[in-house]
Design a protein around this motif. Sequence first.
Motif, short mmCIF file in Angstrom:
data_model
loop_
_atom_site.label_atom_id
_atom_site.label_comp_id
_atom_site.label_asym_id
_atom_site.label_seq_id
_atom_site.Cartn_x
_atom_site.Cartn_y
_atom_site.Cartn_z
N ARG A 100 0.83 -1.21 0.00
CA ARG A 100 0.00 0.00 0.00
C ARG A 100 0.86 1.25 0.00
N LEU A 101 0.65 2.11 -0.97
CA LEU A 101 1.38 3.37 -1.04
C LEU A 101 0.79 4.40 -0.09
N GLY A 126 10.76 11.07 -5.25
CA GLY A 126 10.35 11.19 -6.65
C GLY A 126 8.89 10.87 -6.91
N THR A 127 8.12 10.52 -5.87
CA THR A 127 6.69 10.22 -6.06
C THR A 127 5.96 11.49 -6.47
N VAL A 183 -12.78 18.17 1.63
CA VAL A 183 -12.58 16.75 1.34
C VAL A 183 -12.12 16.66 -0.11
N HIS A 184 -10.87 16.31 -0.32
CA HIS A 184 -10.23 16.35 -1.63
C HIS A 184 -9.81 14.95 -2.07
N GLN A 185 -9.40 14.85 -3.33
CA GLN A 185 -8.86 13.60 -3.87
C GLN A 185 -7.35 13.70 -3.94
N LEU A 186 -6.68 12.69 -3.43
CA LEU A 186 -5.22 12.66 -3.38
C LEU A 186 -4.72 11.54 -4.28
N CYS A 187 -3.88 11.88 -5.23
CA CYS A 187 -3.34 10.90 -6.17
C CYS A 187 -1.81 10.86 -6.00
N ALA A 188 -1.26 9.67 -5.96
CA ALA A 188 0.20 9.52 -5.82
C ALA A 188 0.68 8.45 -6.79
N HIS A 189 1.82 8.73 -7.43
CA HIS A 189 2.43 7.79 -8.37
C HIS A 189 3.92 7.70 -8.06
N ALA A 190 4.32 6.54 -7.53
CA ALA A 190 5.74 6.30 -7.25
C ALA A 190 6.39 5.79 -8.53
N HIS A 191 7.43 6.46 -9.00
CA HIS A 191 8.03 6.14 -10.29
C HIS A 191 9.01 4.97 -10.18
N ALA A 192 9.53 4.55 -11.32
CA ALA A 192 10.40 3.38 -11.44
C ALA A 192 11.53 3.46 -10.40
N PRO A 193 11.88 2.32 -9.82
CA PRO A 193 11.36 0.97 -10.16
C PRO A 193 10.10 0.58 -9.38
N ASP A 194 9.56 1.53 -8.58
CA ASP A 194 8.42 1.20 -7.71
C ASP A 194 7.13 1.04 -8.50
N ARG A 200 4.17 2.09 -8.02
CA ARG A 200 2.89 1.94 -7.35
C ARG A 200 2.05 3.20 -7.53
N VAL A 201 0.75 3.02 -7.58
CA VAL A 201 -0.18 4.13 -7.75
C VAL A 201 -1.24 4.04 -6.66
N ALA A 202 -1.63 5.19 -6.12
CA ALA A 202 -2.66 5.21 -5.07
C ALA A 202 -3.58 6.40 -5.30
#
Length: 738
Positions: A62-63, A89-90, A157-168, A170-172
């Motif tokens: 889980r990210l 780098g996320t 109340v907001h939307q939170l987006c996260a993208h961990a870049h290579a080599p990880d 993961r997206v949340a």
Amino acid sequence: MGLARLAALHGVATAYAPSEGVTVPVPDTTVVAVLAALDVDASSPAALRDALNRAESAASARLLPPTVVLWCEGAEALPPAVLTALPAGTSVRVETEGGGAVEWTSPGPGDVASPADVAPGVASPADATPSADAASPADAEPPVDEPGFWSQLPLGVHQLCAHAHAPDERVARSTLIVAPARAPQPDRRSYGFLVQLYSLLSARSWGMGDLGDLAELATWSGRALGAGFVQVNPLHVAVPGTPTDPSPYRPSSRRFPDPVHLRIEDIPEYAYVGVPDRQRLDELRDEAARLRESVLEKGALIDRDAVWALKRAALEIVHRVPLGPGRRAAYCDFLAEQGQALEDHATWCALAEVHGPEWHSWPAALQDPRSPETARARRELMDRVDFHGRLAWLTDGQLAAAGQAAHEAGMGVGIVHDLAVGVHPGGADAWAQREAFAAGMSVGAPPDAFNARGQDWGLPPWRPDVLAASGYAPYRGLLRGLLRNAGALRIDHVMGLFRLWWVPEGGPPTEGTYVRYDAEAMLAVLVLEAHRAGTVVIGEDLGTVEPGVREALTHRGVLGTSVLWFERDWAGTGRPLPPEHWRDGCVATATTHDLPSTAARLTGEHVALRHRLGLLTRPLEQERTQDAADVGEWLGLLTGLGLLPEGRGDEEGQIRAAYRFLLRTPARMVGVWLPDAVGDRRPQNLPGTWDQYPNWRLPVADAEGHPVTLEELAASPRLHALMAVFGPRTAPPDARSG
């Protein structure tokens, strides 16, 4: 160990501590049953291993958690730990509820970001900042590891987006709740009445207290007595039935108020009912007058079902009067504002008229609020759906009018509404939001010093995992519906924001266990919605409270509840707590709806009542001796403080002394139990009883048990003598000049 680890990952306790130094293990069968209610299979060793592997894998992968909380402490706002712990780098983006966006790149745990590493965002169109290309180093946003960066995020109340870049890679996607540090506080110290609304009859009500009576009580007590608030019982809509469960704490829906509280004559369309419907309305009013007289003059109990039968017949007539263009537009706005929640509620009410109030016994397809069959039934019953939607609108309007009356009377707080801890398993909320409730579970309380058998309240608990995954949408909607007309909100069993005792269906309360909720998220939603409504929040924190809960509530501005007889130096002498040692962040009162009136406590009549009903756990004389000793200690303290000039033999003087004492405490709000003002001996509810005692059906009465109307209350010499106590001082001694 495997079961304990799996339970811990899902917030399920495998042991609990009923008292200091005592630990009680929870039966494995209970843990397995509770996990099953959370869709986790631990019924066999193989299933347990699989479930544990899945849970641990999900936790490690889980990210972000499904809901993240950011407390906005002004310029000192600190980022949530889960965001500062993101891999370096996320890419992170917050899409605000207002349509703006804020973006940045995580520097990684322990690293420091420079301004150039942070992509400036736009919190809202009004707060637009230059683009990254246009920003100079001097104008760039603060680094994400500095408090100033986080203060740019708007409350909401907001939307939170996260993208961990290579080599990880993961997206949340999570919900981000940005809440103010504390809930609103009362603007000044105040006192007010606590009353169960149904018990307050007037010469105009139809056999039980209504919203017209509430407005009248607020106007009179605010203008004539200087009261700052009126606190009432939950006004949630009840489950229909014969007989209806009279408890206001086991409703069909907590989201919408009960139309049984309507003052029929105050509905604008009532004036335009024509002949022969007018004649029928007059007949219903005559029947209501006889019902009222049976309570006030003949000693009958309040009969909610009889009142509702008359009001419902009247409302059916009034409903036939067309709304004017302006009223129609207002009604349409209400429908649009309430949306799916009101449509579901009104649909349940319409279906209950056809199939009965227990939705588990309906045809299978109708047990699903989203099924095609339910949609078809809604269309076929549209007239009835509209009728129940209209009732919700009318009741909301009269609630708003009562709140406005309190405001115009000068009340600093106004009407204090009450939020029950749960809902009836067969009611509208449990049907409309069935995926959010734990099937086969009931909320209760573990065994303690007051009840060795524990308690089962018969209320299905919310699933913490579903709440978190939805961004607490059901909870947010519930609070918004209640806060729209509230000056303050009392939360029954506020400890339930932290954990609840779940009891598997068919098992005794002794074989339940605690299930944890994300208290930070629950508090953040509460504080945010209270801030938006400008509403004070009061938590009922009586009974067993785990360490740290009261401190957390106080930190977030949630007032507590302090009752005279329970405030003792439990950690030391055990004697009554002097007034200067009471907490200031509370509503202080002499009693509540679940406790004896002050007159009954002082005279020992509550012990005699419990003896007659077979509720004592010790011999009568032993109970009387202990009770007399407790009362004697309090009277001794009151006398020593000079608060009982009338002497110990004066019952009315003793009651006044109790409230003089409460005024000596630093409590922000002091509540006067309205029946105390006329010497009522009877509790409104006697826990541990059902048909042995007329719970929730007693009108306010005097010391002899004769019902007292609102008009008689306003003229009562005894009431005015008590309220004179509040005239000279409404602040603690050290704050009188403030």
